[in-house]
Design a protein around this motif. Sequence first.
Motif: not given
Length: 574
Positions: A452-465
């Motif tokens: 279930s490990m879920s390291p995640s990275i999210v970008l904003d709608p413009s593609g920026k971190p």
Amino acid sequence: MRKFIYLVALTAILALGATAALAQEMVVNDVYAPKGMVSSAHELASKAGVEILKKGGNAIDAAVATALALNVVEPNASGIGGGGFMVIRFAKTGEVVVLDYREVAPKSATKDMFASDQAKKEGWSKLGGKAVGVPGQALGLWTALEKYGTMSWAEVAEPAIRLAEEGFTIVEMQQGIIADNLEKLHSFNDPAKVPFLKDGLPLEAGSVLKQPGLAKAFKMIGEKGPDAFYKGPIGEAFVRAVNANGGNMTMEDLADYQIAIREPVMGTYRGYQIYSTPPASSGGTHIVELLNIMENFPVASWGHNSPKYLHYLGEAMKMIFADRAAYMADSAFVDVPLKGLTNKEYAKKLAAKIKPHKVMKEVYADDPWPFQNGNKVAMIAGTDDQHISTSHFSVADADGNIVASTNTINYFFGSGIVVPEYGIVANNQMDDFSSDPASVNAPEPGKRPLSSMSPSIVLDPSGKPFMTIGAAGAWRIITAVSQIIMNVVDFGMTMDEAIEQPRIFTYAVNGKVGPFRVEDTMNPTTIQMLRLRGHNVEVRPRSGYFGTAQGILFTDMGLDGGADSRRLGVPVGY
């Protein structure tokens, strides 16, 4: 009529309990920094990562330093006797990669190895040598450093080696974890050779834990490379300890181990792009599936942790866990309908099943195959995973590189085996396989157990971190990460504010619905209103059971670090 009765009762509860206080005051401690940040489950590990950033290392260098330091200061939760996942986003290219260094079953594994009454009674999948999978962390970290880092193993391991040799002070929570696992540690080791014990008893809070054997192992890997583990003396000691406790592992198992570099699972939530782990982790897929379902509802207008919001969220959780139990396994062995499970139209179909004043009492997996032009169906069985171990950390450097990494030896202190020469705790990752030989998640040689490990990275709608986030806590990793993402995106919270909020967890497996578990810091009126709707509410103390998360939010004020107070988490920046 049922809706009318509900509304009358609801009015009465609101009149009586509108001013009810939370069971416990929430403490929010966001840490802001302009250049770099490490948020981990222990302050000393976060400091180790930042030390490397300050010396000019990039996020990958700092991530390896943090992981090794966590092995020292949280030996109960992760280390080179286990495995994990690392999600990396490179600032220059925007590319996101996943390093999968999950443990695998040894060549001696069979589909029915845990099916017998004796195996179940004696806990073979959880305790002793049969529970140990071939560890991947040492090769995973080495590979990350060689491919993407800028510093040597010796350089990034230096803070961890120093911590292991000089020692660090044990606190009450850590003493309690050792005490809770004392019987297991005694059962598979000479207590005199276990560094976490003194005279056969847990180290007391305030005492210093030194681990010279672990420091020796780190130095040896720096000098001889991963072969010191997979073809050399460290591996020989590991195999010897495993087999002395009923296992059947060989040096060939270690020599043949390979990590995998994979493409992430990708989805969106209200325009935000989410990158997370693919199989053999179920985490990324079902975070995307859960958020896809919730995207169909105006949750922001319902209010954070309102009864309506939690009702819809709980119903969605049941459906995604029913799907998890039906379809997820190592995709090298099984055809997994990833595109269907993460499809927006499939999520709309599931969302339509949720009724505002009716609770689903039986929930079976739906059929995602038509949403990716397939018609195969695979079914596996699962149970409610209770353990709270594993360790996550998040890293961001001054150039914009991002790492999210989750590592584990499965249960606290894994199989209970501690390699006497090096103080390495051997995982019990074989328990993440199904004991049912007919399951697609049954053990097979070289197979990775479901995670279930879920390291995640999210970008904003413009593609920026925008955010990096992950958690420990078995199945609750999926639900914790999802709730934290919604806390930020839908309710505008800061990183630590989002992490510290009360959480819920529920699930369904093979039709059977689990209890609706709620942290006792949830508003009592909300709890009563959920019961009125028909949920089987089970209130649990605020604890690591609901997941322990560490994250970084990218803001106009700089990097915003948050770390879960349900653990010893501390973000450190500069």
